[in-house]
Design an enzyme around this catalytic site. Structure first.
Site, PDB file in Angstrom:
ATOM      1  N   ASP A   1      -8.193  -5.006  -6.620  1.00 59.36           N
ATOM      2  CA  ASP A   1      -7.816  -3.883  -5.754  1.00 59.36           C
ATOM      3  C   ASP A   1      -8.009  -2.542  -6.462  1.00 59.36           C
ATOM      4  OD1 ASP A   1      -6.703  -2.192  -3.868  1.00 59.36           O
ATOM      5  OD2 ASP A   1      -4.630  -2.724  -4.377  1.00 59.36           O
TER       6      ASP A   1
ATOM      7  N   SER B   1       0.852  -1.183   0.000  1.00 59.16           N
ATOM      8  CA  SER B   1       0.000   0.000   0.000  1.00 59.16           C
ATOM      9  C   SER B   1       0.897   1.246   0.000  1.00 59.16           C
ATOM     10  CB  SER B   1      -0.973  -0.029   1.188  1.00 59.16           C
ATOM     11  OG  SER B   1      -2.025   0.879   0.996  1.00 59.16           O
TER      12      SER B   1
ATOM     13  N   HIS C   1      -6.001  -6.062  -2.394  1.00 61.99           N
ATOM     14  CA  HIS C   1      -4.936  -5.215  -1.870  1.00 61.99           C
ATOM     15  C   HIS C   1      -3.896  -6.029  -1.102  1.00 61.99           C
ATOM     16  CE1 HIS C   1      -3.719  -1.075  -1.290  1.00 61.99           C
ATOM     17  NE2 HIS C   1      -3.628  -1.212   0.013  1.00 61.99           N
TER      18      HIS C   1
END
Length: 670
Positions: A612, A289, A637
């Site tokens: 994602d 991320s 994700h």
């Protein structure tokens, strides 16, 4: 508190309560061997938003072994004695920070004793259940779950985690005249390491660093095969890494991706010295991320310090109106068929109608469990309503089937299939009722009574600059889910497991330590997480944007949360100078400094999943042979970072192997 034990109540001071709870907050987070040993529980009563009373039920139970740290005495016959026994468990209390818990209304500790005059043997074990002090805010906001975008992997509760360590870090890396330092938290796993082998560094992000990652996750699998030394450095201003006394705007100027990268560079140099690593030692960094972005940027800016980077689910383009986000959410929901998306669209239209009538407002209150009545004339509240309900689905999509421990206390893995099955089930009722059923499913999973759709409440929370505020990531005493904590000592626990003595958080050095024995076993708490995050919001307002707006047609979740809804938050939280102009300048600087999609790097792999939504701001096509991209079909994700599962799709299995081969290739280079 209404139950059979709530008779004959008296009160003790709030200061005594704080003293007890601060002591217990440093106790090893363990649950007992036998449920019959649980003789005390802490519960919240009062309003849904904020408790008015803290009640402690002190119950005595026969037939259980007596803890060695409590003298065997006749059971107390009055309330005061019962409370006194409870307080004896917490020893060594000294001072209490005045801002603790940050509850505006005064609380009282109420003790109640179950008569047990005939008992000769009894146990004074203690179970504390810390329930959320502020119920009803969002579990998903600005594209992230509470505690950060990268969750903790599932781990066996019997696994012993490494203790936190602390590194002396510079406050401002770009002002040579400022010599101020602070203590930054990190974790180490040297289990696999042999001299001459590589070093792996997991980059911390917009949430507390979690020691579970030091024993679980794909990178640990790689480390075990390559004999790597592993570190995890917590990001400044998150978790327990507090560079300043509070999160005022004046202090948040030290929070930026550039300062975070310099933190990592200083840490690498320091560990090279501490472990006497040679110049031939190769460092490989991992991040998911926002830390995935940092991993790529660290290789870009400090190529002499790190040899390679695995950048997972990292957004690389700073952009204010991230309207593509909900476009990917819609595409991902459509993988189950059209019925789900059609039902969501219909539900949104039905909410539009219900907001226009008094009877409709009553129905919305019944269906969606708001903490307060919905005011249809307040545009900000209406925008918050639509954005929050959209976030229910966005959160599920973003973390769909990713093998992490779901953050709800029931451990339920709520997936796209689950929510779309609800939305497609016409027997539940009209579309809006099914939409509300999804909201209730998530509220229950997170142990929340209601959803707060108040814009003003959000802004008020985010303006709080204290580290212990509900908006401060990593605050120790703010929890949304109930967590068991048993009596015992962190120090004692680690010595028992031959892990040495853990270093205490120097930023909380005034808190007491309990040295009483641990007599409980399996872990019940990874770490305390908090609400949305004043810090991350600051970074979006000054560096990134990343606002998931409703701008993209066909407006599946409505068009009531456009870009100005988010940019207004920047001004309302941080002040009028945090306006559109400042945001635009910050994003331009970010893209100029790092290169956005055009960064020139080698030995970096960019990994994304098609499910994602964040892949829309990442690199999904290879830049070159030395900077490849892996775009995994059907994954969400950071899916490749979590431990493997028998249910993993073939593309995910192949991606993990491909990443491992790339890392080995980098390490073989001269």
């Amino acid at each position: 508190m209404k139950d059979k034990h709530s008779t004959n109540q008296t009160t003790v001071s709030f200061e005594e309560l704080l003293q007890l709870l601060f002591s217990l907050s440093y106790v090893s987070p363990l649950v007992p061997r036998n449920a019959t040993e649980l003789l005390s529980s802490l519960a919240l009563t009062g309003s849904k938003k904020q408790p008015s009373t803290l009640a402690v039920l002190f119950l005595l139970s026969p037939g259980s072994p007596h803890p060695s740290n409590i003298p065997v005495t006749t059971p107390p016959l009055d309330i005061s004695s019962a409370c006194a026994v409870l307080m004896k468990i917490a020893v060594g209390q000294t001072t209490i920070r005045s801002e603790a818990w940050l509850i505006e209304t005064k609380l009282e500790l109420v003790c109640s004793l179950e008569p047990a005059y005939e008992m000769k043997d009894f146990t004074c074990g203690v179970l504390v259940v810390l329930c959320g002090l502020v119920e009803g805010w969002k579990t998903f906001h600005h594209g992230r779950h509470k505690g950060g975008m990268l969750g903790a992997p599932y781990t066996d509760q019997q696994i012993v985690l490494p203790p936190a360590e602390w590194f002396e870090q510079k406050l401002d890396h770009f002002n040579p005249t400022d010599t101020t330092t602070w203590r930054q938290k990190y974790f180490t796993n040297a289990t696999f390491y042999k001299p001459g082998n590589p070093v792996f560094l997991m980059i911390g992000g917009e949430g507390a660093a979690n020691a579970t990652w030091m024993v679980k996750g794909t990178w640990i699998d790689y480390a075990s095969q390559l004999g790597a030394l592993c570190f995890n450095l917590e990001h400044r201003f998150y978790g327990d890494s507090h560079p300043t006394k509070d999160m005022s705007v004046k202090n948040l100027r030290y929070l930026s991706s550039e300062q975070a990268l310099a933190d990592l560079a200083e840490f690498i140099e320091a560990m090279n010295n501490k472990y006497k690593l040679t110049s031939a030692t190769k460092w490989i960094v991992f991040g998911g991320s926002y830390p995935g972005s940092l991993a790529a940027w660290l290789r870009l800016k400090y190529p002499h310090l790190i040899h390679g980077a695995v950048s997972t689910s990292g957004p690389l383009l700073a952009k204010a109106d991230f309207q593509e986000y909900y476009g990917v959410v819609q595409e991902s929901l459509s993988t189950t068929g059209n019925d789900c998306v059609i039902a969501i669209k219909n539900a949104t239209s039905q909410i539009d109608i219900l907001l226009k009538h008094e009877i409709g407002l009553l129905k919305l209150k019944e269906l969606f469990r708001p903490c307060d009545a919905i005011d249809p004339t307040n545009e900000a509240d209406v925008a918050t309503l639509y954005e929050t309900l959209a976030g229910n689905f966005a959160g599920v999509v973003q973390y769909n089937k990713d093998n992490r421990a779901f953050e709800g206390s029931r451990g339920t893995n709520i997936t796209i299939d689950v929510v779309c099955e609800l939305m497609s089930d016409e027997t539940i009722g009209p579309a809006v009722t099914r939409y509300a059923a999804v909201n209730s499913l998530l509220l229950d999973a997170y142990n929340q009574n209601c959803t707060d759709f108040s814009y003003d409440n959000m802004i008020k929370s985010m303006r709080n600059t204290s580290w212990n505020s509900s908006a401060g990531e990593g605050g120790r005493l703010y929890q949304r889910k109930c967590t068991r904590i048993c009596v015992g000592s962190v120090k004692n626990h680690f010595e028992k497991k031959n892990l040495g003595t853990p270093e205490r958080d120097p930023n909380l050095s005034n808190l007491p330590v309990i040295d009483s024995p641990v007599y409980c076993e399996s872990s019940a708490l990874d770490h305390v997480t908090t609400e949305v995050g004043r810090q991350w919001t600051y970074q979006t307002c000054t560096e990134f944007g990343f606002y998931q707006t409703s701008s993209l047609a066909p407006h599946l979740f409505g068009d009531d949360f456009p870009l100005d809804y988010f940019t207004r938050q920047c001004e309302d939280i941080f002040g009028p100078r945090f306006n559109d102009t400042l945001l635009e300048q910050g994003m331009q600087r970010t893209n100029m400094f790092y290169g956005a999609y055009d960064l020139e790097v080698t030995n970096v792999v960019f990994v994304h999943g098609t499910i994602d939504p964040w892949h829309a701001l990442g690199i999904t096509k290879s830049i070159s042979d030395s900077a490849p991209a892996i775009f995994i079909e059907g994954t969400a994700h950071c899916a490749n970072m979590y431990p493997s599962s028998l249910d993993d799709p073939p593309g995910l299995v192949a991606a993990r192997l491909q990443i491992f081969e790339l890392v080995k290739q980098w390490l073989q280079e001269d």
